[in-house]
Write an enzyme that holds these catalytic residues in place. Structure first.
Site, PDB file in Angstrom:
ATOM      1  N   GLY A 116       0.891  -1.306  -0.005  1.00 41.15           N
ATOM      2  CA  GLY A 116      -0.071   0.039  -0.040  1.00 41.15           C
ATOM      3  C   GLY A 116       0.902   1.298  -0.032  1.00 41.15           C
ATOM      4  O   GLY A 116       0.483   2.378  -0.698  1.00 41.15           O
TER       5      GLY A 116
ATOM      6  N   HIS B 200      12.207  29.061  10.670  1.00 37.68           N
ATOM      7  CA  HIS B 200      11.538  29.619  11.874  1.00 37.68           C
ATOM      8  C   HIS B 200      10.991  28.888  12.944  1.00 37.68           C
ATOM      9  O   HIS B 200      10.065  29.437  13.767  1.00 37.68           O
ATOM     10  CB  HIS B 200      10.596  30.863  11.358  1.00 37.68           C
ATOM     11  CG  HIS B 200      11.465  31.749  10.445  1.00 37.68           C
ATOM     12  ND1 HIS B 200      11.827  33.067  10.736  1.00 37.68           N
ATOM     13  CD2 HIS B 200      11.759  31.642   9.066  1.00 37.68           C
ATOM     14  CE1 HIS B 200      12.334  33.736   9.845  1.00 37.68           C
ATOM     15  NE2 HIS B 200      12.340  32.784   8.802  1.00 37.68           N
TER      16      HIS B 200
END
Length: 542
Positions: A268, A385
């Site tokens: 999968g 950041h």
């Protein structure tokens, strides 16, 4: 036997690496650049990729020992076993052939003596035909309206892969708008449905067995919604199935010509190359989907035929093992400097961690060394950041993969130069750091307090791999994904585990079935004290 059972810790190379690690563990990467051949020895140019492995805490001797480890663990023969269709997924008695879905008609790949290539090519032709008919308006909804939206209903690899590729390639999108429903959270389902016109929406139900709880629950809810709007007959015009359970598909009301098959030798989490990629073909057009397949096939050829010394996924896997098993790094970050690739870390989390998160080796024995890495990340410059503080100045050593592109998609623009200046600067900053002496000099020049000095020091010597790619397009993305797939394979072979089963996802699902019955019947069976209290508290809803 398809794969040899070789414990890496029993090899001479592992013992040599253990001794070598004690010699090199405190070395500075920067010192290794005194070797004039450092860049050529630790980089690979391939097609439109430049892979730079030079900013790593290893030297020529380290690399040689890692390559010895690969040889002593029989990696090269294992590669051929996978591609030839041998049943290397022993615990499920299956071949591992997601790469076969990238084949061309002249290939010959045998599974149980049967050449699977003609079937793959036929499936691909059906995907093309169906995609073309939807996009040109030949296939419509039940009221005759053109399809404008497509919703992929799946979970795990049936969701993360298609979602990531569709997001990554939305610059190349077709006229359709794509949506993804995976979580069994009903609130999310209804939020998506709020945005859709049932008359012009196509729903793709993706489940190999057509019994996956989350997928079938979501599909049944959506089916009821469609019937309430358009009537029961409309189901056959608005639902498509990607599954191998023909009887369940028929019972759901999906017609045969809207059904696409799945093979048990495609796991999968690697299924975007199979009929699971139908939503990708609809989202970006079949020609672009075919280019995605082509890029992956080119990476397959590189992995199969290149010497291991200059083999990109082999080097990715070996370097990761070096940090995981010798430096004891438990995680690695993937930072892509393209917002298009914002779903890539989530996709890699499943493919790497579900594959190699194993504690039993191929001999059926408990493993006494670390296997699967924790994979995480985000896009630059957003991540700069956020969690870069931890990478730069935290107490953990976190190797990083940096992925960037020479050319933007929306013409050449100054913002891309700014983006890429950060890309290059961050790898250099991780390498170089900033010394206490330099910090003190800067503070003095600015007449700032020297008490700040310890807080502004960057230790540096943090390793990274850099992948500089010409441009983000279907072909280059296909190659990039395939490289990470093959990295998984390399690690699994050396760790002596079966990478392609996922028994670890079963237990919680089994328990959930019995707990659901308890919630619905307001009964309580035997649980641990905490779980019993939680279920009881939940069942007291007013």
């Amino acid at each position: 036997m398809a794969l040899k059972n070789i414990s890496p810790t029993d090899t001479i190379a592992w013992k040599n690496l253990t001794n070598h690690f004690e010699e090199i563990k405190n070395s500075k990467i920067l010192d290794f650049f005194q070797d004039p051949k450092r860049l050529s020895d630790f980089s690979v140019s391939w097609k439109n990729f430049y892979a730079d492995f030079s900013k790593n805490r290893l030297d020529r001797k380290t690399l040689g020992l890692l390559l010895d480890l690969a040889k002593q663990c029989n990696l090269e023969n294992a590669i051929q076993s996978q591609f030839s269709g041998k049943k290397i997924n022993k615990t499920e008695n299956r071949s591992v052939l997601h790469s076969a879905c990238r084949c061309i008609a002249s290939d010959k790949i045998l599974v149980d003596g049967l050449n699977v290539v003609p079937g793959i090519i036929d499936d691909r032709k059906r995907i093309k035909s169906f995609s073309d008919k939807v996009l040109n308006g030949q296939i419509t909804g039940s009221t005759g309206k053109k399809i404008t939206d497509v919703v992929n209903i799946g979970i795990g690899g049936s969701d993360l892969g298609p979602r990531m590729v569709t997001e990554s390639l939305k610059y190349y999108k077709s006229r359709l708008t794509s949506h993804f429903i995976s979580n069994v959270d009903g609130d999310h389902v209804y939020e998506v449905l709020k945005t859709l016109n049932p008359e012009s929406t196509l729903f793709i139900v993706v489940s190999k067995t057509f019994t996956t709880q989350e997928t079938l629950t979501n599909a049944t809810t959506i089916k009821s919604w469609v019937i309430s709007k358009l009537g029961k007959k409309s189901v056959e015009n608005h639902f498509v199935a990607v599954s191998s359970n023909e009887s369940a598909i028929e019972n759901f009301g999906i017609k045969k010509e809207y059904t696409f098959s799945m093979n048990d030798w495609v796991g999968g989490r690697f299924s975007i190359w199979s009929s699971v990629g139908l939503v990708i073909s609809l989202s970006i057009g079949f020609e672009n989907y075919n280019k995605l397949l082509k890029g992956a096939r080119l990476a397959d050829d590189h992995f199969k035929s290149s010497s291991i010394e200059k083999n990109i996924p082999v080097l990715m896997g070996l370097i990761s093992i070096w940090y995981n098993n010798f430096f004891k790094c438990e995680s690695e970050a993937v930072i892509s400097y393209s917002e298009y690739l914002n779903k890539l870390p989530s996709y890699l989390q499943q493919s790497l961690m579900e594959s190699n998160g194993k504690n039993i080796d191929r001999n059926g024995k408990n493993i006494k060394y670390q296997t699967g890495n924790i994979v995480w990340g985000n896009t630059g410059t957003n991540s700069q950041h956020a969690f870069f503080q931890l990478i730069h100045q935290g107490t953990k050593l976190i190797p990083c993969d940096f992925i960037g592109f020479k050319h933007p998609l929306h013409n050449e623009n100054h913002q891309h130069d700014i983006l890429m200046s950060n890309f290059f600067a961050q790898t250099e900053a991780l390498l170089m750091g900033k010394s206490l002496e330099k910090v003190k000099a800067e503070l003095k020049a600015k007449s700032q307090s020297k008490e700040l000095a310890p807080y502004k020091v960057f230790k540096g010597n943090i390793p990274s791999n850099t992948f500089l790619i010409d441009k983000l397009n279907p072909e280059s993305l296909g190659s990039l994904i395939a490289f990470y797939e093959h990295k998984i394979f390399v690690q699994g072979i050396i760790w002596n585990i079966y990478s392609y089963d996922q028994w670890g996802v079963e237990l919680g699902k089994q328990l959930a079935s019995s707990v659901l019955n308890e919630i619905e019947t307001k009964t309580l069976e035997n649980h641990d004290p905490s779980t019993s209290r939680l279920i009881k508290f939940y069942n007291t809803k007013e």
